[in-house]
Every structure is written in structure tokens, then in C-alpha cells.
Design a protein around this motif. Structure first.
Motif, mmCIF file in Angstrom:
data_model
loop_
_atom_site.group_PDB
_atom_site.id
_atom_site.type_symbol
_atom_site.label_atom_id
_atom_site.label_comp_id
_atom_site.label_asym_id
_atom_site.label_seq_id
_atom_site.Cartn_x
_atom_site.Cartn_y
_atom_site.Cartn_z
ATOM 1 N N HIS A 34 -8.890 -2.816 10.187
ATOM 2 C CA HIS A 34 -8.977 -1.464 10.741
ATOM 3 C C HIS A 34 -7.971 -0.530 10.056
ATOM 4 N N ALA A 35 -6.782 -1.055 9.797
ATOM 5 C CA ALA A 35 -5.728 -0.222 9.197
ATOM 6 C C ALA A 35 -6.099 0.235 7.788
ATOM 7 N N ILE A 36 -6.881 -0.549 7.074
ATOM 8 C CA ILE A 36 -7.328 -0.136 5.728
ATOM 9 C C ILE A 36 -8.023 1.210 5.812
ATOM 10 N N GLY A 59 3.355 13.096 -3.066
ATOM 11 C CA GLY A 59 2.315 12.115 -3.327
ATOM 12 C C GLY A 59 2.923 10.751 -3.563
ATOM 13 N N ARG A 60 2.063 9.777 -3.860
ATOM 14 C CA ARG A 60 2.530 8.432 -4.178
ATOM 15 C C ARG A 60 1.873 7.967 -5.474
ATOM 16 N N VAL A 61 2.609 7.228 -6.266
ATOM 17 C CA VAL A 61 2.047 6.649 -7.489
ATOM 18 C C VAL A 61 2.494 5.197 -7.590
ATOM 19 N N LYS A 64 0.859 -0.428 -10.383
ATOM 20 C CA LYS A 64 -0.273 -1.287 -10.018
ATOM 21 C C LYS A 64 -0.948 -0.630 -8.813
ATOM 22 N N ASN A 65 -1.754 0.364 -9.103
ATOM 23 C CA ASN A 65 -2.293 1.213 -8.035
ATOM 24 C C ASN A 65 -3.595 0.684 -7.448
ATOM 25 N N ARG A 66 -3.815 1.048 -6.233
ATOM 26 C CA ARG A 66 -5.073 0.747 -5.535
ATOM 27 C C ARG A 66 -6.039 1.911 -5.718
ATOM 28 N N ASN A 67 -5.616 3.100 -5.330
ATOM 29 C CA ASN A 67 -6.445 4.293 -5.491
ATOM 30 C C ASN A 67 -6.309 4.780 -6.944
ATOM 31 N N PRO A 68 -7.443 4.894 -7.657
ATOM 32 C CA PRO A 68 -7.362 5.288 -9.077
ATOM 33 C C PRO A 68 -6.658 6.626 -9.304
ATOM 34 N N ASP A 69 -6.653 7.502 -8.294
ATOM 35 C CA ASP A 69 -5.962 8.792 -8.440
ATOM 36 C C ASP A 69 -4.449 8.626 -8.397
ATOM 37 N N GLN A 70 -3.977 7.452 -8.021
ATOM 38 C CA GLN A 70 -2.545 7.259 -7.837
ATOM 39 C C GLN A 70 -1.914 6.360 -8.902
ATOM 40 N N ALA A 71 -2.575 6.284 -10.052
ATOM 41 C CA ALA A 71 -1.999 5.542 -11.181
ATOM 42 C C ALA A 71 -0.839 6.356 -11.734
ATOM 43 N N ALA A 116 11.714 5.098 -5.043
ATOM 44 C CA ALA A 116 10.971 3.833 -5.014
ATOM 45 C C ALA A 116 10.550 3.474 -3.594
ATOM 46 N N ILE A 117 9.372 2.863 -3.480
ATOM 47 C CA ILE A 117 8.852 2.385 -2.184
ATOM 48 C C ILE A 117 8.921 0.858 -2.190
ATOM 49 N N PRO A 118 9.781 0.285 -1.337
ATOM 50 C CA PRO A 118 9.894 -1.172 -1.320
ATOM 51 C C PRO A 118 8.707 -1.835 -0.620
ATOM 52 N N VAL A 122 5.108 -6.493 6.211
ATOM 53 C CA VAL A 122 3.815 -6.044 6.751
ATOM 54 C C VAL A 122 2.864 -5.609 5.625
ATOM 55 N N CYS A 123 3.435 -5.140 4.545
ATOM 56 C CA CYS A 123 2.635 -4.657 3.412
ATOM 57 C C CYS A 123 1.813 -5.790 2.783
ATOM 58 N N LEU A 124 2.331 -7.030 2.918
ATOM 59 C CA LEU A 124 1.681 -8.167 2.259
ATOM 60 C C LEU A 124 0.286 -8.446 2.809
ATOM 61 N N ASN A 125 0.012 -7.980 4.032
ATOM 62 C CA ASN A 125 -1.336 -8.114 4.602
ATOM 63 C C ASN A 125 -2.400 -7.533 3.675
ATOM 64 N N CYS A 126 -2.041 -6.482 2.963
ATOM 65 C CA CYS A 126 -3.009 -5.796 2.098
ATOM 66 C C CYS A 126 -2.565 -5.689 0.643
ATOM 67 N N HIS A 127 -1.310 -6.035 0.363
ATOM 68 C CA HIS A 127 -0.825 -5.917 -1.020
ATOM 69 C C HIS A 127 -0.230 -7.229 -1.530
ATOM 70 N N GLY A 128 -0.291 -8.295 -0.737
ATOM 71 C CA GLY A 128 0.318 -9.566 -1.118
ATOM 72 C C GLY A 128 -0.618 -10.420 -1.957
ATOM 73 N N LEU A 142 -14.073 -0.778 -0.957
ATOM 74 C CA LEU A 142 -13.521 0.579 -1.096
ATOM 75 C C LEU A 142 -12.864 0.822 -2.451
ATOM 76 N N TYR A 143 -12.251 -0.228 -3.000
ATOM 77 C CA TYR A 143 -11.461 -0.077 -4.226
ATOM 78 C C TYR A 143 -11.854 -1.142 -5.247
ATOM 79 N N PRO A 144 -13.014 -0.948 -5.905
ATOM 80 C CA PRO A 144 -13.473 -1.971 -6.857
ATOM 81 C C PRO A 144 -12.506 -2.194 -8.020
ATOM 82 N N ILE A 156 8.938 -3.443 -5.990
ATOM 83 C CA ILE A 156 8.657 -2.003 -5.940
ATOM 84 C C ILE A 156 7.136 -1.844 -5.813
ATOM 85 N N ARG A 157 6.674 -1.340 -4.660
ATOM 86 C CA ARG A 157 5.227 -1.156 -4.459
ATOM 87 C C ARG A 157 4.743 0.082 -5.207
ATOM 88 N N GLY A 158 5.622 1.054 -5.347
ATOM 89 C CA GLY A 158 5.275 2.301 -6.017
ATOM 90 C C GLY A 158 6.407 3.276 -5.767
HETATM 91 C C1 HEC Z 1 -3.978 -2.373 6.209
HETATM 92 C C2 HEC Z 1 -3.819 -2.498 4.794
HETATM 93 C C3 HEC Z 1 -2.564 -1.946 4.173
HETATM 94 C C4 HEC Z 1 -1.266 -2.243 4.509
HETATM 95 C C5 HEC Z 1 -0.768 -3.182 5.603
HETATM 96 C C6 HEC Z 1 -0.456 -1.496 3.577
HETATM 97 N N1 HEC Z 1 -1.225 -0.788 2.713
HETATM 98 FE FE1 HEC Z 1 -0.581 0.335 1.160
HETATM 99 N N2 HEC Z 1 -2.464 0.885 0.754
HETATM 100 C C7 HEC Z 1 -3.576 0.478 1.457
HETATM 101 C C8 HEC Z 1 -4.727 1.237 1.022
HETATM 102 C C9 HEC Z 1 -6.137 1.117 1.548
HETATM 103 C C10 HEC Z 1 -4.253 2.105 0.017
HETATM 104 C C11 HEC Z 1 -5.037 3.146 -0.761
HETATM 105 C C12 HEC Z 1 -4.915 4.460 -0.002
HETATM 106 C C13 HEC Z 1 -5.540 5.609 -0.737
HETATM 107 O O1 HEC Z 1 -6.738 5.539 -1.044
HETATM 108 O O2 HEC Z 1 -4.811 6.576 -1.000
HETATM 109 C C14 HEC Z 1 -2.831 1.855 -0.113
HETATM 110 C C15 HEC Z 1 -2.028 2.528 -1.010
HETATM 111 C C16 HEC Z 1 -0.664 2.398 -1.075
HETATM 112 C C17 HEC Z 1 0.182 3.106 -2.009
HETATM 113 C C18 HEC Z 1 -0.231 4.186 -2.990
HETATM 114 C C19 HEC Z 1 -0.418 3.684 -4.389
HETATM 115 C C20 HEC Z 1 -1.716 2.965 -4.606
HETATM 116 O O3 HEC Z 1 -1.633 1.760 -4.855
HETATM 117 O O4 HEC Z 1 -2.791 3.598 -4.525
HETATM 118 C C21 HEC Z 1 1.450 2.705 -1.751
HETATM 119 C C22 HEC Z 1 2.701 3.161 -2.472
HETATM 120 C C23 HEC Z 1 1.389 1.752 -0.677
HETATM 121 N N3 HEC Z 1 0.080 1.571 -0.298
HETATM 122 C C24 HEC Z 1 2.483 1.144 -0.125
HETATM 123 C C25 HEC Z 1 2.437 0.326 0.996
HETATM 124 C C26 HEC Z 1 3.619 -0.187 1.657
HETATM 125 C C27 HEC Z 1 5.040 0.067 1.225
HETATM 126 C C28 HEC Z 1 3.180 -0.923 2.718
HETATM 127 C C29 HEC Z 1 4.014 -1.613 3.782
HETATM 128 C C30 HEC Z 1 4.937 -0.763 4.500
HETATM 129 C C31 HEC Z 1 1.723 -0.858 2.706
HETATM 130 N N4 HEC Z 1 1.317 -0.093 1.648
HETATM 131 C C32 HEC Z 1 0.916 -1.505 3.604
HETATM 132 C C33 HEC Z 1 -3.619 -0.482 2.431
HETATM 133 C C34 HEC Z 1 -2.523 -1.023 3.059
#
Ligand code: HEC
Length: 166
Positions: A34-36, A59-61, A64-71, A116-118, A122-128, A142-144, A156-158
Motif C-alpha cells: 500500500h505504501a508504494i 527534489g530528490r535524486v 541508483k534511482n527508481r523513478n527515471p525522472d530522479q536519476a 545525503a539521504i541515509p 524501514v527503507c529495506l522493505n522496498c529498497h533492500g 510501476l517502475y520497469p 546513501i539512498r540518494g
Molecule cells: C513502501 C515502499 C517504500 C519504502 C518503505 C521506501 N521507499 Fe523510497 N521509494 C519508493 C517508491 C515507490 C519510490 C519512487 C517514488 C517516485 O516515483 O517518485 C521511491 C523513491 C525514493 C527516492 C527517490 C529517488 C528514486 O530512487 O527515485 C528516495 C531518495 C527514497 N525513495 C528514499 C527512501 C528512504 C530513505 C526510505 C526509508 C526511510 C524509503 N525510501 C522507503 C518506495 C519506498
């Protein structure tokens, strides 16, 4: 007079707190799948609201970006690479800040700041590197071209990026 750096830092703090609040609420409401949706749909609006309110573009960059606009690209890619080197040299992640004022080609000046964003636990649920199948499925949909997986706690997440034409 309050400096650009202080106002930009306040904007970053507000942006970070708002995102964390939204994430926390969404995670407890419906877990990571749901949080995604919340990260996907709300982040841009939060960034533009706070930018409009503060007069600094936020903004955020990421390298290793997820959203292509945030490279990360250009100067902010260089700064993120420097942050990685500084972290590797033992500098604490919360001290990784960059700020400057540059004169652009048209003669105007731009204030620039990054922080920097550490990666927290909790972040590992979606970035681990061990993401649940239902989360992986949603992310793939959503993010092919997702590059934002495989992070470890403390990486450093970004970075937050703030700019303002002076
Ligand atoms: C529930 C899943 C989820 C969790 C948990 C999560 N993220 Fe993300 N994160 C996303 C999604 C989805 C995007 C793309 C958002 C967008 O389209 O702008 C994103 C994008 C980002 C970006 C922008 C750069 C990029 O890759 O596009 C940063 C920075 C980021 N996350 C940091 C974090 C941090 C730090 C945490 C922990 C505090 C975290 N995220 C936890 C889902 C998650």
C-alpha cells in the motif's frame, strides 16, 4: 538575515519529515504494498507544495534511482559521487552536505544545496535486497527500470536537492 542555506535546510527538514510521516502512516495502514502507492502518487505533490511555500525548488535524486525522472545527472551526480567517497573515508552520513552559489551562462546566479539521504531499516522493505514478492510485483509494474534495490542500512539512498535562482 537568515541565509539561503538555513532556509534550504529548513525546507529539506520539512520535506523529509512529511515523507517519513506519510510513509509511516501508509505502512501501518496497509504495509509496504500500500505504501508504494503513496510514495508513487504523493511525493511529487509534497515536493511542489513545499517548494511553492518556501521559494526553494526541492527534489530528490539518486545514483541508483527508481523513478527515471530522479536519476542524478550533471552537477548533482558529481556531488553524490563525492558523498559516496566521503562516506567511504569515514565521514558520518548525516554530515554529507554540499552547498554553493554558481554563476550560470546567462549571468544569473543559482544557489544549490544537497543533503545525503541515509537508508534506514524501514527503507529495506522496498529498497533492500530481500523484498517480498508482493512488493516486487508492484514495483516491477510501476517502475520497469527500477535501479533502487539492493541497498543496505547505512547506505546513501540518494540526496535531497535544493536550487533557487537568485
Ligand atoms: C513502501 C515502499 C517504500 C519504502 C518503505 C521506501 N521507499 Fe523510497 N521509494 C519508493 C517508491 C515507490 C519510490 C519512487 C517514488 C517516485 O516515483 O517518485 C521511491 C523513491 C525514493 C527516492 C527517490 C529517488 C528514486 O530512487 O527515485 C528516495 C531518495 C527514497 N525513495 C528514499 C527512501 C528512504 C530513505 C526510505 C526509508 C526511510 C524509503 N525510501 C522507503 C518506495 C519506498
Amino acid at each position: 538575515m537568515v541565509s539561503h542555506a538555513a532556509r534550504a535546510a529548513a525546507g529539506i527538514k520539512k520535506f523529509a519529515r512529511t515523507l517519513q510521516g506519510e510513509l509511516k502512516a501508509a505502512m501501518s495502514e496497509g504495509g509496504a504494498p500500500h505504501a508504494i502507492k503513496v510514495c508513487n502518487e504523493k511525493t511529487a505533490g509534497i515536493a511542489s507544495d513545499i517548494s511553492a511555500e518556501t521559494g526553494y525548488n526541492l527534489g530528490r535524486v539518486s545514483l541508483k534511482n527508481r523513478n527515471p525522472d530522479q536519476a542524478a545527472s550533471g552537477w548533482n551526480q558529481t556531488v553524490l559521487e563525492e558523498f559516496e567517497a566521503r562516506l567511504a573515508n569515514g565521514e558520518p552520513i548525516d554530515k554529507l552536505v554540499f552547498k554553493t552559489i554558481v554563476t550560470q551562462e546567462d549571468g544569473s546566479q543559482e544557489f544549490r544545496m544537497m543533503k545525503a539521504i541515509p537508508t534506514g531499516k524501514v527503507c529495506l522493505n522496498c529498497h533492500g535486497s530481500e523484498i517480498k514478492d508482493e512488493v516486487t510485483m508492484k514495483l516491477d509494474e510501476l517502475y520497469p527500470e527500477d535501479n533502487a534495490r539492493g541497498f543496505k542500512e547505512g547506505d546513501i539512498r540518494g540526496a535531497f536537492v535544493v536550487t533557487k535562482t537568485l
